[in-house]
Design a protein around this motif. Structure first.
Motif, short mmCIF file in Angstrom:
data_model
loop_
_atom_site.label_atom_id
_atom_site.label_comp_id
_atom_site.label_asym_id
_atom_site.label_seq_id
_atom_site.Cartn_x
_atom_site.Cartn_y
_atom_site.Cartn_z
N LEU A 61 14.32 -7.64 -5.94
CA LEU A 61 13.38 -7.43 -5.10
C LEU A 61 11.85 -8.10 -5.13
O LEU A 61 11.08 -6.77 -4.75
N TRP A 62 11.57 -9.08 -4.93
CA TRP A 62 10.60 -9.34 -5.50
C TRP A 62 9.50 -9.35 -4.72
O TRP A 62 8.10 -8.84 -4.92
N VAL A 63 10.04 -9.20 -3.46
CA VAL A 63 9.08 -9.51 -2.85
C VAL A 63 8.60 -7.43 -2.09
O VAL A 63 7.85 -7.67 -1.55
N VAL A 64 9.22 -7.08 -2.42
CA VAL A 64 8.96 -5.56 -2.61
C VAL A 64 7.74 -5.25 -4.07
O VAL A 64 6.78 -4.44 -3.79
N PHE A 65 8.49 -5.43 -4.83
CA PHE A 65 7.79 -5.00 -6.22
C PHE A 65 5.98 -5.99 -6.35
O PHE A 65 6.04 -5.03 -7.39
N PHE A 66 6.46 -7.07 -5.69
CA PHE A 66 5.55 -7.74 -6.49
C PHE A 66 3.78 -6.83 -5.90
O PHE A 66 3.21 -7.08 -7.00
N PRO A 67 4.02 -6.99 -4.04
CA PRO A 67 2.64 -6.46 -3.60
C PRO A 67 2.00 -4.87 -4.15
O PRO A 67 1.65 -4.54 -4.14
N LEU A 68 3.77 -4.02 -4.64
CA LEU A 68 3.27 -2.81 -4.97
C LEU A 68 3.21 -2.71 -6.54
O LEU A 68 2.25 -1.96 -6.72
N TYR A 69 3.68 -3.48 -7.63
CA TYR A 69 2.43 -3.98 -8.66
C TYR A 69 1.18 -4.17 -8.72
O TYR A 69 0.80 -3.93 -8.69
N LEU A 70 1.01 -4.92 -8.07
CA LEU A 70 -0.78 -5.15 -7.30
C LEU A 70 -1.26 -4.18 -7.02
O LEU A 70 -2.33 -4.05 -7.45
N THR A 71 -0.71 -3.51 -5.69
CA THR A 71 -1.63 -2.72 -5.63
C THR A 71 -1.48 -1.17 -6.37
O THR A 71 -2.47 -0.34 -7.22
N ALA A 72 -0.60 -0.51 -7.03
CA ALA A 72 -0.90 0.21 -8.71
C ALA A 72 -1.61 -0.19 -9.44
O ALA A 72 -2.29 0.78 -10.37
N THR A 73 -2.07 -1.12 -9.81
CA THR A 73 -2.44 -1.93 -10.98
C THR A 73 -4.37 -1.92 -9.95
O THR A 73 -5.13 -2.16 -11.20
N GLY A 74 -3.93 -2.05 -9.27
CA GLY A 74 -5.59 -2.00 -8.18
C GLY A 74 -6.12 -3.37 -8.10
O GLY A 74 -7.37 -3.66 -7.39
N ARG A 75 -5.01 -4.22 -7.62
CA ARG A 75 -5.23 -5.12 -7.79
C ARG A 75 -4.21 -6.22 -6.27
O ARG A 75 -4.35 -6.91 -6.17
N ASN A 76 -5.66 -4.41 -5.17
CA ASN A 76 -4.35 -4.92 -4.07
C ASN A 76 -5.27 -6.36 -3.42
O ASN A 76 -5.96 -6.51 -3.10
N PRO A 77 -4.27 -7.02 -3.26
CA PRO A 77 -4.38 -8.28 -1.91
C PRO A 77 -4.42 -7.80 -0.55
O PRO A 77 -4.65 -9.02 -0.37
N PHE A 78 -4.09 -7.07 -0.69
CA PHE A 78 -4.32 -6.79 1.03
C PHE A 78 -5.60 -6.29 1.44
O PHE A 78 -5.94 -5.69 2.76
N ARG A 79 -6.85 -6.52 0.66
CA ARG A 79 -7.89 -5.75 1.57
C ARG A 79 -8.62 -6.68 1.42
O ARG A 79 -8.79 -7.62 1.16
#
Length: 79
Positions: A61-79
Protein backbone atom coordinates in the motif's frame (compact mmCIF):
# COMPACT_ATOMS: atom_id res chain seq x y z
CA UNK A 1 8.71 -2.58 -35.04
CA UNK A 2 10.93 -4.33 -32.51
CA UNK A 3 11.07 -4.05 -28.76
CA UNK A 4 8.56 -2.52 -26.43
CA UNK A 5 6.58 0.55 -27.33
CA UNK A 6 7.04 3.67 -25.18
CA UNK A 7 3.48 3.22 -23.92
CA UNK A 8 4.32 -0.27 -22.64
CA UNK A 9 7.46 1.02 -20.91
CA UNK A 10 5.65 3.51 -18.67
CA UNK A 11 4.12 0.93 -16.27
CA UNK A 12 7.44 -0.89 -16.09
CA UNK A 13 9.29 2.32 -15.25
CA UNK A 14 6.71 3.24 -12.61
CA UNK A 15 7.02 -0.23 -11.06
CA UNK A 16 10.82 0.06 -11.00
CA UNK A 17 10.57 3.50 -9.40
CA UNK A 18 8.22 2.20 -6.69
CA UNK A 19 10.46 -0.80 -6.00
CA UNK A 20 13.42 1.56 -5.72
CA UNK A 21 11.58 3.72 -3.19
CA UNK A 22 10.50 0.63 -1.23
CA UNK A 23 14.12 -0.56 -1.16
CA UNK A 24 15.23 2.87 0.07
CA UNK A 25 12.60 2.75 2.84
CA UNK A 26 13.89 -0.66 3.95
CA UNK A 27 17.56 0.43 3.88
CA UNK A 28 16.84 3.69 5.71
CA UNK A 29 14.70 1.99 8.38
CA UNK A 30 17.38 -0.69 8.87
CA UNK A 31 20.10 1.93 9.24
CA UNK A 32 18.04 3.91 11.75
CA UNK A 33 17.38 0.72 13.73
CA UNK A 34 21.13 -0.02 13.86
CA UNK A 35 21.75 3.51 15.19
CA UNK A 36 19.17 2.96 17.92
CA UNK A 37 16.62 5.33 16.40
CA UNK A 38 13.92 3.01 14.99
CA UNK A 39 11.11 4.37 12.89
CA UNK A 40 7.85 3.39 14.55
CA UNK A 41 4.21 4.16 13.94
CA UNK A 42 1.15 2.90 15.75
CA UNK A 43 -2.53 3.44 15.22
CA UNK A 44 -4.82 1.42 17.44
CA UNK A 45 -3.65 -2.17 17.21
CA UNK A 46 -1.59 -1.53 14.07
CA UNK A 47 2.12 -1.14 14.87
CA UNK A 48 4.81 -0.72 12.23
CA UNK A 49 8.34 -0.60 13.59
CA UNK A 50 10.64 -3.05 11.80
CA UNK A 51 12.32 -2.40 8.45
CA UNK A 52 10.59 -5.50 7.08
CA UNK A 53 7.17 -4.19 8.12
CA UNK A 54 7.86 -0.81 6.51
CA UNK A 55 9.02 -2.54 3.31
CA UNK A 56 5.99 -4.83 3.10
CA UNK A 57 3.59 -2.03 3.96
CA UNK A 58 5.01 0.23 1.29
CA UNK A 59 5.13 -2.64 -1.19
CA UNK A 60 1.45 -3.47 -0.65
CA UNK A 61 0.00 0.00 0.00
CA UNK A 62 2.61 2.50 -1.18
CA UNK A 63 0.26 5.48 -1.37
CA UNK A 64 -0.32 5.24 2.41
CA UNK A 65 2.99 3.96 3.76
CA UNK A 66 5.39 6.20 1.84
CA UNK A 67 3.98 9.50 3.20
CA UNK A 68 3.56 7.83 6.60
CA UNK A 69 7.24 6.83 6.60
CA UNK A 70 8.34 10.31 5.61
CA UNK A 71 6.25 11.80 8.40
CA UNK A 72 7.48 9.26 10.98
CA UNK A 73 11.10 10.10 10.15
CA UNK A 74 10.56 13.84 10.35
CA UNK A 75 10.73 14.36 6.60
CA UNK A 76 7.19 15.67 6.39
CA UNK A 77 6.48 16.53 2.75
CA UNK A 78 3.25 18.33 3.69
CA UNK A 79 4.80 21.21 5.64
Amino acid sequence: MTGLSPTALVPILVLLLLLGIDTWIYADARERLKRGDPVAFSFGSLRVETPQAWFLGSLILWVVFFPLYLTATGRNPFR
